[in-house]
Design a protein around this motif. Structure first.
Motif, mmCIF file in Angstrom:
data_model
loop_
_atom_site.group_PDB
_atom_site.id
_atom_site.type_symbol
_atom_site.label_atom_id
_atom_site.label_comp_id
_atom_site.label_asym_id
_atom_site.label_seq_id
_atom_site.Cartn_x
_atom_site.Cartn_y
_atom_site.Cartn_z
ATOM 1 N N ASP A 143 0.849 -1.185 0.000
ATOM 2 C CA ASP A 143 0.000 0.000 0.000
ATOM 3 C C ASP A 143 0.892 1.244 0.000
ATOM 4 O O ASP A 143 2.109 1.173 0.183
ATOM 5 N N GLU A 144 0.259 2.399 -0.221
ATOM 6 C CA GLU A 144 1.018 3.645 -0.387
ATOM 7 C C GLU A 144 1.902 3.957 0.822
ATOM 8 O O GLU A 144 3.050 4.365 0.683
ATOM 9 N N ARG A 145 1.373 3.727 2.003
ATOM 10 C CA ARG A 145 2.129 4.053 3.219
ATOM 11 C C ARG A 145 3.369 3.187 3.351
ATOM 12 O O ARG A 145 4.461 3.693 3.649
ATOM 13 N N ARG A 147 4.934 1.633 1.022
ATOM 14 C CA ARG A 147 5.836 1.973 -0.081
ATOM 15 C C ARG A 147 6.655 3.221 0.251
ATOM 16 O O ARG A 147 7.869 3.267 0.059
ATOM 17 N N GLU A 148 5.970 4.245 0.759
ATOM 18 C CA GLU A 148 6.653 5.486 1.123
ATOM 19 C C GLU A 148 7.667 5.227 2.246
ATOM 20 O O GLU A 148 8.777 5.778 2.239
ATOM 21 N N GLU A 168 9.926 10.479 -7.333
ATOM 22 C CA GLU A 168 8.628 10.775 -7.950
ATOM 23 C C GLU A 168 8.429 9.995 -9.238
ATOM 24 O O GLU A 168 7.344 9.484 -9.517
ATOM 25 N N LEU A 171 7.635 6.410 -8.226
ATOM 26 C CA LEU A 171 6.264 6.266 -7.722
ATOM 27 C C LEU A 171 5.258 6.361 -8.852
ATOM 28 O O LEU A 171 4.256 5.630 -8.874
ATOM 29 N N ASP A 172 5.501 7.244 -9.809
ATOM 30 C CA ASP A 172 4.614 7.340 -10.972
ATOM 31 C C ASP A 172 4.608 6.028 -11.743
ATOM 32 O O ASP A 172 3.557 5.570 -12.201
ATOM 33 N N ARG A 175 2.517 3.431 -9.836
ATOM 34 C CA ARG A 175 1.073 3.704 -9.941
ATOM 35 C C ARG A 175 0.508 3.280 -11.299
ATOM 36 O O ARG A 175 -0.677 2.987 -11.402
#
Length: 245
Positions: A143-145, A147-148, A168, A171-172, A175
Motif C-alpha cells: 500500500d502507499e504508506r 511503499r513510502e 517521484e 512512484l509514478d 502507480r
C-alpha cells in the motif's frame, strides 16, 4: 469463474499462512472478504472437513490433508530451492524468489547453472528494490504508506544510465503498473541484463519470482516469464504453500 470457489480458496490460502491457525476475523481480512461471507465459507469448509476449529482458530482438517497424501507440507527453503533449480533447467534461465517481510526485501533463493548464471549482486538487492524487477514487483504490491516508508529508508538512486532517476518518477511508474502483471526491467540494475518478475499470491505474504536473461536474448523474456508463471501455478495447486521460512 465461480466466485464462491475463488473466495473459498483465498480463505484456504490464508489458513495455510498460519501454522498455529488464525481466527475468522483475521482470515477474512487477509483474504479480502466481508466477515459474514468469511464466516459462511469457514462453516462450510469446516463441515466438509477441509478445516477444523480449535480454541477459536481455524486449521487445516483431514480432508485437506488427504489432498496432499496425508499431510499438509509447508514450503521449507529446501523445497523452494529444489523447485527453482528444476524450473531454471526447464526454462533455461536463472530463477529468483523473494519476499517482502518486516519492511525488507528478502531474497529467499536463486537457481542457476554455469551456462545461465544469475545476476551478480553488486549492489544490495535489499537496498535497490527500485532498480530490479523483483523489487519493483514487491513494492507495487504494497500500500502507499508501506511503499513510502520503504523509500524513506532506501532512497531511489540511479544505478545505471537506464535506472529510474528519482523518487517521484519511480512512484509514478508503480502507480501505472497493474499488480497482477509481469514487471519488466531492462538494464536498470545491471548493464547487459533484462529481467521479468511475477507476483505470487500466498495468503497474506507479499512474494515474487523472476527470471533474468542477457540483453542479446531479450526476445526470450516474455516466453520465459510465462513459462515460470505456469510452473508456479502448477506448484501452488500441488502444495499448500505456507511461507514460514
Amino acid at each position: 469463474m465461480i466466485g464462491s470457489v475463488q473466495r473459498a480458496l483465498r480463505l484456504m490460502e490464508a489458513v495455510g499462512a498460519h501454522r498455529e491457525g488464525a481466527p475468522a476475523k483475521q482470515l477474512a481480512r487477509e483474504a479480502g472478504l466481508p466477515l459474514p461471507t468469511a464466516y459462511h465459507l469457514l462453516r462450510t469448509l469446516t463441515h466438509e472437513g477441509y478445516l477444523r476449529r480449535e480454541n477459536g482458530v481455524f486449521l487445516f482438517g483431514a480432508a485437506a490433508e488427504k489432498l496432499t497424501g496425508g499431510h499438509v507440507p509447508a514450503a521449507r527453503p529446501g523445497v523452494i530451492a529444489d523447485s527453482l533449480a528444476r524450473w531454471a533447467d526447464h526454462i533455461g534461465a536463472p530463477v529468483y524468489c523473494a519476499l517482502y517481510r518486516d519492511g525488507e526485501i528478502e531474497l529467499v533463493a536463486v537457481a542457476d547453472n554455469p551456462a545461465t548464471p544469475a545476476v551478480r549482486e553488486w549492489a544490495s538487492f535489499r537496498e535497490t528494490g527500485h532498480a530490479h524487477a523483483l523489487g519493483q514487483c514487491l513494492l507495487v504490491q504494497l500500500d502507499e504508506r508501506a511503499r513510502e516508508d520503504h523509500l524513506d529508508r532506501y532512497p531511489v538512486r540511479p544505478l545505471t544510465r537506464y535506472s529510474v532517476r528519482d523518487r517521484e518518477a519511480f512512484l509514478d511508474r508503480l502507480r501505472s503498473m497493474k499488480r497482477t502483471e509481469p514487471v519488466i526491467e531492462r538494464q536498470e540494475y545491471a548493464l547487459g541484463t533484462v529481467c521479468a518478475a511475477i507476483p505470487i499470491t500466498v495468503g497474506p505474504a507479499v512474494a515474487a519470482m523472476a527470471v533474468s536473461l542477457p540483453l542479446e536474448e531479450e526476445e526470450r523474456l516474455h516466453a520465459a516469464i510465462e513459462q515460470l508463471r505456469c510452473e508456479v501455478t502448477t506448484f501452488l495447486r500441488s502444495f499448500v504453500f505456507s511461507i514460514s521460512i
